[in-house]
Design a protein around this motif. Structure first.
Motif, PDB file in Angstrom:
ATOM      1  N   MET A  39       0.974  -1.186   0.238  1.00 39.10           N
ATOM      2  CA  MET A  39       0.041  -0.076  -0.255  1.00 39.10           C
ATOM      3  C   MET A  39       0.891   1.095   0.186  1.00 39.10           C
ATOM      4  SD  MET A  39      -3.008   1.045   0.154  1.00 39.10           S
ATOM      5  CE  MET A  39      -4.335  -0.031   0.965  1.00 39.10           C
ATOM      6  N   PRO A  40       0.109   1.644  -0.893  1.00 40.18           N
ATOM      7  CA  PRO A  40       1.829   3.347  -0.594  1.00 40.18           C
ATOM      8  C   PRO A  40       1.342   3.936   0.445  1.00 40.18           C
ATOM      9  CG  PRO A  40      -0.283   2.859  -2.891  1.00 40.18           C
ATOM     10  CD  PRO A  40      -0.051   1.876  -1.810  1.00 40.18           C
ATOM     11  N   PRO A  41       2.317   4.551   1.204  1.00 41.64           N
ATOM     12  CA  PRO A  41       2.489   5.377   2.479  1.00 41.64           C
ATOM     13  C   PRO A  41       1.332   6.475   2.294  1.00 41.64           C
ATOM     14  CG  PRO A  41       4.008   5.790   1.421  1.00 41.64           C
ATOM     15  CD  PRO A  41       3.653   4.361   0.576  1.00 41.64           C
ATOM     16  N   SER A  42       1.020   7.282   1.007  1.00 42.59           N
ATOM     17  CA  SER A  42       0.347   8.120   0.590  1.00 42.59           C
ATOM     18  C   SER A  42      -0.912   8.131   1.411  1.00 42.59           C
ATOM     19  CB  SER A  42       0.425   8.800  -0.434  1.00 42.59           C
ATOM     20  OG  SER A  42       0.212   8.210  -1.557  1.00 42.59           O
ATOM     21  N   LEU A  43      -1.486   6.766   1.020  1.00 39.34           N
ATOM     22  CA  LEU A  43      -2.862   6.448   1.382  1.00 39.34           C
ATOM     23  C   LEU A  43      -3.438   6.284   2.778  1.00 39.34           C
ATOM     24  CD1 LEU A  43      -3.806   4.192  -2.488  1.00 39.34           C
ATOM     25  CD2 LEU A  43      -3.664   6.591  -1.613  1.00 39.34           C
ATOM     26  N   LYS A  44      -3.267   7.137   3.407  1.00 42.79           N
ATOM     27  CA  LYS A  44      -4.022   6.776   4.470  1.00 42.79           C
ATOM     28  C   LYS A  44      -5.342   7.716   4.836  1.00 42.79           C
ATOM     29  CE  LYS A  44      -0.131   4.356   6.282  1.00 42.79           C
ATOM     30  NZ  LYS A  44       0.076   3.417   6.868  1.00 42.79           N
ATOM     31  N   LEU A  45      -5.765   7.868   6.063  1.00 39.08           N
ATOM     32  CA  LEU A  45      -7.020   8.798   6.144  1.00 39.08           C
ATOM     33  C   LEU A  45      -7.590   8.526   7.541  1.00 39.08           C
ATOM     34  CD1 LEU A  45      -9.231   6.096   6.716  1.00 39.08           C
ATOM     35  CD2 LEU A  45      -9.052   6.489   4.909  1.00 39.08           C
ATOM     36  N   THR A  46      -8.156   9.224   8.372  1.00 40.48           N
ATOM     37  CA  THR A  46      -8.971   9.445   9.808  1.00 40.48           C
ATOM     38  C   THR A  46     -10.028   9.449   9.506  1.00 40.48           C
ATOM     39  OG1 THR A  46      -7.185  11.634  10.443  1.00 40.48           O
ATOM     40  CG2 THR A  46      -9.080  11.276  11.512  1.00 40.48           C
ATOM     41  N   VAL A  47     -10.168   8.595  10.723  1.00 45.15           N
ATOM     42  CA  VAL A  47     -11.885   8.444  10.823  1.00 45.15           C
ATOM     43  C   VAL A  47     -12.224   8.687  11.883  1.00 45.15           C
ATOM     44  CG1 VAL A  47     -13.796   7.078  10.892  1.00 45.15           C
ATOM     45  CG2 VAL A  47     -11.222   6.632   9.125  1.00 45.15           C
ATOM     46  N   ARG A  48     -13.655   9.495  12.142  1.00 46.27           N
ATOM     47  CA  ARG A  48     -14.080   9.701  13.930  1.00 46.27           C
ATOM     48  C   ARG A  48     -15.570   9.397  13.387  1.00 46.27           C
ATOM     49  NH1 ARG A  48     -12.494  13.319  17.799  1.00 46.27           N
ATOM     50  NH2 ARG A  48     -10.544  14.410  17.244  1.00 46.27           N
ATOM     51  N   VAL A  49     -16.267   9.256  14.282  1.00 45.81           N
ATOM     52  CA  VAL A  49     -17.478   8.417  14.508  1.00 45.81           C
ATOM     53  C   VAL A  49     -18.142   9.845  16.062  1.00 45.81           C
ATOM     54  CG1 VAL A  49     -19.009   6.617  14.912  1.00 45.81           C
ATOM     55  CG2 VAL A  49     -17.189   6.011  13.967  1.00 45.81           C
ATOM     56  N   THR A  50     -18.846  10.245  16.286  1.00 47.82           N
ATOM     57  CA  THR A  50     -18.728  11.162  16.810  1.00 47.82           C
ATOM     58  C   THR A  50     -20.858  10.817  17.138  1.00 47.82           C
ATOM     59  OG1 THR A  50     -19.456  12.633  15.598  1.00 47.82           O
ATOM     60  CG2 THR A  50     -17.720  12.686  17.197  1.00 47.82           C
ATOM     61  N   SER A  51     -21.699  10.937  17.925  1.00 48.29           N
ATOM     62  CA  SER A  51     -22.605  11.276  18.214  1.00 48.29           C
ATOM     63  C   SER A  51     -23.918  12.529  18.136  1.00 48.29           C
ATOM     64  CB  SER A  51     -23.166  10.784  19.775  1.00 48.29           C
ATOM     65  OG  SER A  51     -23.163  11.834  20.396  1.00 48.29           O
ATOM     66  N   SER A  52     -25.426  13.003  18.047  1.00 47.08           N
ATOM     67  CA  SER A  52     -25.359  14.198  17.755  1.00 47.08           C
ATOM     68  C   SER A  52     -25.031  15.374  18.684  1.00 47.08           C
ATOM     69  CB  SER A  52     -27.087  13.336  17.761  1.00 47.08           C
ATOM     70  OG  SER A  52     -27.442  12.880  18.865  1.00 47.08           O
ATOM     71  N   HIS A  53     -25.057  14.151  19.980  1.00 43.72           N
ATOM     72  CA  HIS A  53     -24.545  15.682  20.677  1.00 43.72           C
ATOM     73  C   HIS A  53     -22.723  15.610  20.894  1.00 43.72           C
ATOM     74  CE1 HIS A  53     -28.682  15.516  22.955  1.00 43.72           C
ATOM     75  NE2 HIS A  53     -28.685  13.926  22.236  1.00 43.72           N
ATOM     76  N   GLY A  54     -22.201  15.514  19.992  1.00 44.39           N
ATOM     77  CA  GLY A  54     -20.752  15.687  19.484  1.00 44.39           C
ATOM     78  C   GLY A  54     -19.633  14.845  20.492  1.00 44.39           C
ATOM     79  N   ASN A  55     -20.419  13.850  21.582  1.00 40.69           N
ATOM     80  CA  ASN A  55     -20.100  12.652  21.736  1.00 40.69           C
ATOM     81  C   ASN A  55     -19.021  11.848  20.800  1.00 40.69           C
ATOM     82  OD1 ASN A  55     -20.748  13.550  24.403  1.00 40.69           O
ATOM     83  ND2 ASN A  55     -22.346  12.017  24.371  1.00 40.69           N
ATOM     84  N   SER A  56     -17.411  11.704  20.877  1.00 39.03           N
ATOM     85  CA  SER A  56     -17.103  10.913  19.879  1.00 39.03           C
ATOM     86  C   SER A  56     -16.405   9.034  20.903  1.00 39.03           C
ATOM     87  CB  SER A  56     -15.135  11.423  20.206  1.00 39.03           C
ATOM     88  OG  SER A  56     -14.741  10.689  19.282  1.00 39.03           O
ATOM     89  N   HIS A  57     -16.772   8.709  20.036  1.00 38.98           N
ATOM     90  CA  HIS A  57     -17.311   6.648  20.279  1.00 38.98           C
ATOM     91  C   HIS A  57     -15.991   6.391  19.648  1.00 38.98           C
ATOM     92  CE1 HIS A  57     -20.786   6.763  22.202  1.00 38.98           C
ATOM     93  NE2 HIS A  57     -20.871   8.225  21.550  1.00 38.98           N
ATOM     94  N   HIS A  58     -15.211   6.854  18.551  1.00 35.35           N
ATOM     95  CA  HIS A  58     -14.312   6.138  18.045  1.00 35.35           C
ATOM     96  C   HIS A  58     -12.945   7.511  16.826  1.00 35.35           C
ATOM     97  CE1 HIS A  58     -12.138   3.444  15.031  1.00 35.35           C
ATOM     98  NE2 HIS A  58     -11.848   3.576  14.555  1.00 35.35           N
TER      99      HIS A  58
END
Length: 212
Positions: free
Chosen positions: A60-79
């Protein structure tokens, strides 16, 4: 023969009403894409994501990276995962509402496009039925019946949740209509007051000029 038909019907029914979302999308570097899932309280959810390697069989090319965030409707972060090629999350929804999974690709010159595979399951579809079968030592028919029972229970809970949301929306519509009626009356009163003031001002002006 009857048993096989019943089994096929149960499998088809479970397949049709499973709450699962599997998709593939493209994401350009420097951009963000968010996916929203409406969930009720205490619902179980699992998700799995990965960047597709454009050159299969090669590293996999090192440039193919991503950042993931999962939040609720109240702004609480779950991942939250930063600059990864793949990952997964699992949690139980604390509050009802819209849960958002956002994918962000870091800026890159020249601009590149990532292909992302994302599988998001909630409710009955999020349950690991293979482990249920192994732990309970149940046959295929009994396992499908367990799936069907849990699916029916999930549908009942979903209908109850939708009724509650509908009641909330009706209350909101009623409150909005009341406020609009009040604002309409207030606007009418202000218009009549301005018109009366203008009439009085013109009448006083003409009387001073002895035109009337």
């Amino acid at each position: 023969m009857v048993e096989s038909r019943l089994l096929a019907a149960l499998i088809l029914l479970g397949f049709l009403i499973s709450a699962s979302e599997s998709l593939r999308f493209e994401l350009q570097s420097g951009h963000t894409k968010c996916i929203v899932e409406d969930m009720k309280a205490n619902a179980m959810t699992v998700g799995k994501y990965s960047v597709v390697n454009p050159d299969e069989g090669q590293p996999m090319p090192p440039s193919l990276k991503l950042t993931v965030r999962v939040t609720s409707s109240h702004g609480n972060s779950h991942h939250y995962s930063e600059l990864v090629e793949s990952g997964q999350f699992a949690f139980q929804a604390v509050e009802a509402g819209d849960y958002m999974a956002c994918f962000w690709a870091p800026d890159h010159k020249p601009q590149i496009t990532l292909t992302v595979e994302f599988d998001w399951k909630t409710g009955v579809a999020a349950k690991d039925w293979s482990n249920v079968a192994k732990k309970g030592s149940v046959d295929l028919m009994e396992l499908e019946l367990k799936k069907l029972f849990d699916t029916v229970t999930s549908i009942h809970e979903e209908m109850t949740y939708l009724r509650e949301r509908e009641a909330e929306m009706q209350d909101l519509n009623t409150a909005t209509n009341s406020k609009m009626a009040y604002l309409s009356l207030l606007s009418l009163f202000l218009c009549l007051s301005v018109a009366g003031f203008q009439w009085w001002h013109l009448k006083t002006f003409f009387e001073k000029k002895k035109l009337i």
